[in-house]
Write a protein that holds these residues in place. Structure first.
Motif: not given
Ligand SMILES: Nc1ncnc2c1ncn2[C@@H]1O[C@H](COP(=O)(O)OP(=O)(O)OP(=O)(O)O)[C@@H](O)[C@H]1O
Ligand SMILES: [Mg+2]
Length: 241
Positions: A28-31, A54, A132, A185, A208, A211, A215, A218, A229
């Protein structure tokens, strides 16, 4: 009792606020939130640390563009590397980013070890990128990191929010501090997440947008600073610091 657990408290004693970026859901975008939050706090002049816990899927090093996996310096503990003015610690410095399939109790051991060996010194903020879900690792971290505040990330989906609600329920049961929820997202107008968290009496911090150019940035912290973002995250930041 594991003697390392009493060392952990000492190791974290010089940190003013410890923010755990978590979600009941993966991907979901935590990292992304954790790494960019650390970048923007450090840019604002705060002494900031980032700890990637993680262990199965470390990714903060990729977002920050770390390409060398030198073992951190040892000095009455382990001194975290400096990455863009952030004190950064991750399992990748010990595994050289090779796959590390930990089993059962190994994972708890590695979490304890990382928390017990890292010398953060004085910090305004330590951001923890959480694994996660609500598995054993999450529960271990909650148990070991006493002074914690949770920053929860969800996507606009009901599927994501369903899993997040379970985590929120557990955190509330345990009476742990929840800073609020970030809706990541976001692609279209909907008040579903805001309405759902308001009913749970949890603060909705903002959204947020998705975006499509993220990518490309990154691995490049300077470019990350200029993304949409980051603009959205900075609007939310004022409600956190
Ligand atoms: N707002 C956004 N717009 C576009 N892409 C995004 C956005 N937020 C995150 N992403 C993309 O979504 C993907 C997942 O993000 P991220 O790895 O941060 O999630 P996570 O919750 O940490 O995942 P995990 O549970 O596997 O650790 C990545 O490819 C990241 O670049
Ligand atoms: Mg992640």
């Amino acid at each position: 009792m594991d003697p390392r657990t009493s060392i952990i408290e000492k190791r974290l004693a010089g940190i003013n606020r410890i923010i755990l970026v978590a979600s009941g859901k993966g991907g979901v975008g935590k990292s992304m939130v954790a790494s960019n939050l650390a970048l923007s706090l450090s840019k604002k002049g705060y002494k900031t640390g980032l700890l990637d816990l993680d262990l199965y899927g470390p990714s903060a090093h990729i977002i920050l563009g770390v390409e060398k996996y030198d073992l951190p310096e040892e000095k009455k503990g382990i001194i975290p590397h400096d990455v863009n003015d952030i004190k950064f610690m991750s399992i990748v410095f010990f595994t050289e980013d090779k796959p590390a399939p930990f089993r059962g109790s190994d994972i708890s051991n590695v979490i304890v070890e990382l928390l017990a060996i890292t010398q953060w010194g004085k910090l305004d903020y330590l951001i923890i990128d959480m694994p996660p879900g609500i598995g054993e690792e999450t529960l271990d971290i909650i148990r070991l990191v006493k002074k914690n505040e949770f920053l929860i990330v969800t996507t606009p989906s009901k599927v994501s929010m369903g899993a997040v609600c379970k985590l929120l329920f557990i955190l509330k049961e345990l009476k742990l501090p929840i800073i609020g929820i970030i809706e990541n997202m976001k692609m279209e107008d909907s008040s579903y997440i805001e309405d759902t968290v308001s009913k749970m009496k949890i603060r909705y911090l903002g959204h947020i947008c998705f975006d499509k150019n993220l990518e490309k940035s990154i691995g490049n912290p300077d470019m990350l600073q200029k993304t949409d973002f980051m603009i959205d995250l900075k609007n939310i930041l004022s409600k956190i610091v």
